[in-house]
Scaffold this motif. Structure first.
Motif, PDB file in Angstrom:
ATOM      1  N   ALA A   1       6.224 144.858  -2.143  1.00 53.96           N
ATOM      2  CA  ALA A   1       5.778 145.886  -3.090  1.00 53.96           C
ATOM      3  C   ALA A   1       4.365 145.573  -3.577  1.00 53.96           C
ATOM      4  N   PRO A   2       3.382 145.559  -2.686  1.00 55.63           N
ATOM      5  CA  PRO A   2       2.013 145.235  -3.104  1.00 55.63           C
ATOM      6  C   PRO A   2       1.470 146.271  -4.095  1.00 55.63           C
ATOM      7  N   ASN A   3       0.623 145.784  -4.987  1.00 55.51           N
ATOM      8  CA  ASN A   3      -0.049 146.620  -5.987  1.00 55.51           C
ATOM      9  C   ASN A   3       0.903 147.189  -7.038  1.00 55.51           C
ATOM     10  N   PHE A   4       2.084 146.608  -7.147  1.00 54.48           N
ATOM     11  CA  PHE A   4       3.021 146.998  -8.203  1.00 54.48           C
ATOM     12  C   PHE A   4       2.352 146.844  -9.564  1.00 54.48           C
ATOM     13  N   ILE A   5       2.539 147.837 -10.424  1.00 47.78           N
ATOM     14  CA  ILE A   5       1.898 147.820 -11.742  1.00 47.78           C
ATOM     15  C   ILE A   5       2.827 147.264 -12.811  1.00 47.78           C
ATOM     16  N   GLY A   6       3.998 147.826 -12.936  1.00 41.41           N
ATOM     17  CA  GLY A   6       4.941 147.377 -13.953  1.00 41.41           C
ATOM     18  C   GLY A   6       6.228 148.155 -13.855  1.00 41.41           C
ATOM     19  N   GLY A   7       7.269 147.640 -14.504  1.00 41.74           N
ATOM     20  CA  GLY A   7       8.562 148.302 -14.419  1.00 41.74           C
ATOM     21  C   GLY A   7       9.348 148.199 -15.708  1.00 41.74           C
ATOM     22  N   TYR A   8      10.393 149.015 -15.771  1.00 38.24           N
ATOM     23  CA  TYR A   8      11.236 149.061 -16.959  1.00 38.24           C
ATOM     24  C   TYR A   8      12.697 149.172 -16.537  1.00 38.24           C
ATOM     25  N   ILE A   9      13.565 148.438 -17.228  1.00 36.94           N
ATOM     26  CA  ILE A   9      14.978 148.363 -16.873  1.00 36.94           C
ATOM     27  C   ILE A   9      15.834 149.090 -17.899  1.00 36.94           C
ATOM     28  N   SER A  10      16.752 149.901 -17.416  1.00 37.71           N
ATOM     29  CA  SER A  10      17.799 150.510 -18.225  1.00 37.71           C
ATOM     30  C   SER A  10      19.118 149.894 -17.776  1.00 37.71           C
ATOM     31  N   TYR A  11      19.892 149.377 -18.730  1.00 36.05           N
ATOM     32  CA  TYR A  11      21.057 148.566 -18.358  1.00 36.05           C
ATOM     33  C   TYR A  11      22.209 148.820 -19.311  1.00 36.05           C
ATOM     34  N   GLY A  12      23.424 148.857 -18.775  1.00 42.45           N
ATOM     35  CA  GLY A  12      24.589 149.018 -19.634  1.00 42.45           C
ATOM     36  C   GLY A  12      25.880 148.663 -18.936  1.00 42.45           C
ATOM     37  N   MET A  13      26.905 148.352 -19.752  1.00 44.63           N
ATOM     38  CA  MET A  13      28.250 148.037 -19.271  1.00 44.63           C
ATOM     39  C   MET A  13      29.256 148.818 -20.113  1.00 44.63           C
ATOM     40  N   ASP A  14      30.459 148.932 -19.594  1.00 50.34           N
ATOM     41  CA  ASP A  14      31.496 149.598 -20.383  1.00 50.34           C
ATOM     42  C   ASP A  14      32.429 148.592 -21.042  1.00 50.34           C
ATOM     43  N   SER A  15      32.064 147.308 -21.019  1.00 46.47           N
ATOM     44  CA  SER A  15      32.875 146.261 -21.629  1.00 46.47           C
ATOM     45  C   SER A  15      31.969 145.153 -22.137  1.00 46.47           C
ATOM     46  N   ARG A  16      32.241 144.678 -23.343  1.00 37.16           N
ATOM     47  CA  ARG A  16      31.460 143.558 -23.871  1.00 37.16           C
ATOM     48  C   ARG A  16      31.645 142.309 -23.015  1.00 37.16           C
ATOM     49  N   ASN A  17      32.785 142.207 -22.359  1.00 41.50           N
ATOM     50  CA  ASN A  17      33.097 141.017 -21.566  1.00 41.50           C
ATOM     51  C   ASN A  17      32.595 141.117 -20.131  1.00 41.50           C
ATOM     52  N   ASN A  18      31.893 142.196 -19.813  1.00 38.39           N
ATOM     53  CA  ASN A  18      31.353 142.405 -18.473  1.00 38.39           C
ATOM     54  C   ASN A  18      32.446 142.281 -17.406  1.00 38.39           C
ATOM     55  N   ASP A  19      33.586 142.917 -17.674  1.00 41.70           N
ATOM     56  CA  ASP A  19      34.678 142.896 -16.708  1.00 41.70           C
ATOM     57  C   ASP A  19      35.005 144.300 -16.207  1.00 41.70           C
ATOM     58  N   GLY A  20      34.059 145.219 -16.369  1.00 41.61           N
ATOM     59  CA  GLY A  20      34.247 146.582 -15.896  1.00 41.61           C
ATOM     60  C   GLY A  20      33.040 147.037 -15.097  1.00 41.61           C
ATOM     61  N   ILE A  21      32.541 148.232 -15.412  1.00 44.08           N
ATOM     62  CA  ILE A  21      31.394 148.787 -14.688  1.00 44.08           C
ATOM     63  C   ILE A  21      30.094 148.253 -15.287  1.00 44.08           C
TER      64      ILE A  21
END
Length: 398
Positions: free
Chosen positions: A114-134
């Motif tokens: 990915a030459p000349n990449f400028i910057g990026g942003y992440i959107s992140y989420g889960m359906d469980s606090r324990n990260n045992d779902g989606i």
């Protein structure tokens, strides 16, 4: 670029009426007059400041990624169940290895792919606090032009595809230009889709199905489709800054960062974590409880959030700002009261005493006009000095 919490989860004071209702409608007493000369600022700068323009291309890239992030949908905008996991790592990034992105694909040759990449942003989420779902991650990557974005999408997907010999391509019928693949028998999918100067990387895991060895490819394709259906029209509203103009863009929105205490050791022009300023909806991406915080934002009319040396919120009015101060400073579950700063009785402090071993222990909050702020520190005196300096900045700001 680890972030502090936007709002530490607070218990709403639903029982307050038992003590206060029926006692009349007298106005609350006015705030005492605060003598700034008597406040203890410690080592912190208590003057407003102008952010100005980026000092170098690295700062410019960070702030361009933040401008992009201001329009990127939250995970819960894609699926209302994905309300957990915000603030779990770097959302603004220049290099995937410095973010949570490296946990979701093979980005070991990112500069080559990915030459000349400028910057990026992440959107992140889960359906469980324990990260045992989606678990859903969407990263939006910015490039100088459409061809470089399209080429990067192809190269990045190919790199990740060959990382596992069992990977198989997966068509996304509604988005035939998307490059996607999965590993049969493993309930996860990775997709790259170029749209204009942007690449949308989507990675979806279902940990429950993985644990029980269940697979559902149509469900994975549906999640990629829902992500693109939500993200593509949203980021179309974003106008990328031409590369040769990146360092000419100002780094603030309506003076929010200028009203936020400077982070210690940030004056040299480089940051471990860049300052951030977002409109209210995007700010929910930084909080661990976006549903509760969204209600507070709506109730108090929060429209802007900034983080530098402290967290700063702009509310609808004085009452809204005071309510945010109280939400951030009153006793709550896992929090007990702590002493306010000397000569600043309108500030509120509390101490964390919950189960998290790596939590910051002390927090203080204050309100002035339509602004509310929160400081933190491993020592109470540090949090008190930070919030005292922050209060003085708010008073002195134009």
């Amino acid at each position: 670029m680890r972030r502090s919490k936007v709002f530490v989860a607070a218990m709403l004071l639903v029982t307050a009426c038992a003590a206060g209702c029926g006692s009349g409608h007298d106005d609350p007493p006015p705030d005492p007059v605060i003598d700034l000369a008597k406040l203890d600022f410690g080592p912190y700068d208590a003057t407003p400041h102008e952010m100005g323009k980026p000092k170098n291309i690295f700062q410019a890239r960070d702030f361009e990624a933040e401008r992009l992030g201001d329009v990127v949908p939250l995970a819960m905008d894609i699926d209302p169940a994905l309300t957990y996991g915000g603030n779990s790592g770097t959302l603004v990034f220049e290099d995937p290895k410095d973010s949570q992105l490296h946990n979701f694909g093979d980005f070991n040759h990112f500069a080559e792919d990915a030459p000349n990449f400028i910057g990026g942003y992440i959107s992140y989420g889960m359906d469980s606090r324990n990260n045992d779902g989606i678990e859903l991650l969407n990263a939006v990557l910015l490039f100088p032009d459409e061809k470089q974005a399209a080429d990067a999408a192809t190269a990045l997907e190919h790199r990740d595809f060959i990382a596992k010999p069992d990977n198989q391509p997966v068509p996304i019928p509604k988005y035939p230009a998307a490059h996607a693949h999965w590993e049969p028998g493993n309930q996860s999918i990775d997709s790259w889709y170029a749209t204009g100067k942007l690449v949308v990387f989507t990675s979806d895991y279902d940990h429950t199905k993985i644990w029980f060895h269940h697979t559902d490819l149509p469900a994975l394709v549906a999640m990629v489709t829902k992500s693109l259906d939500t993200i593509v029209p949203a980021v179309a509203k974003y106008t990328p800054t031409p590369v040769d103009q990146l360092t000419d863009k100002t780094m603030d929105i309506e003076g929010m960062l200028g009203r936020t205490m400077v982070r210690p050791k940030a004056a040299a022009g480089e940051w471990l974590n860049p300052p951030v300023v977002f409109h209210a909806h995007a700010a929910l991406g930084w909080t661990t409880d976006p549903i509760a915080d969204q209600k507070i934002f709506q109730k108090d009319g929060v429209d802007l959030y900034a983080e530098y040396g402290n967290n700063l919120y702009r509310a609808r009015d004085t009452d809204g700002a005071k309510d945010i101060r109280d939400q951030l400073g009153d006793p709550a579950k896992h929090f007990k009261s702590a002493a306010p700063p000397r000569n600043l009785p309108i500030a509120k402090c509390r101490q964390y005493h919950g189960p998290a071993s790596n939590a910051v222990h002390f927090y203080c909050s204050v309100a002035y006009g339509r602004y509310a702020a929160q400081s933190w520190g491993e020592q109470l005196l540090d949090a008190q000095q930070r919030i005292s300096a922050q209060y003085a900045i708010l008073v002195r700001a134009k």
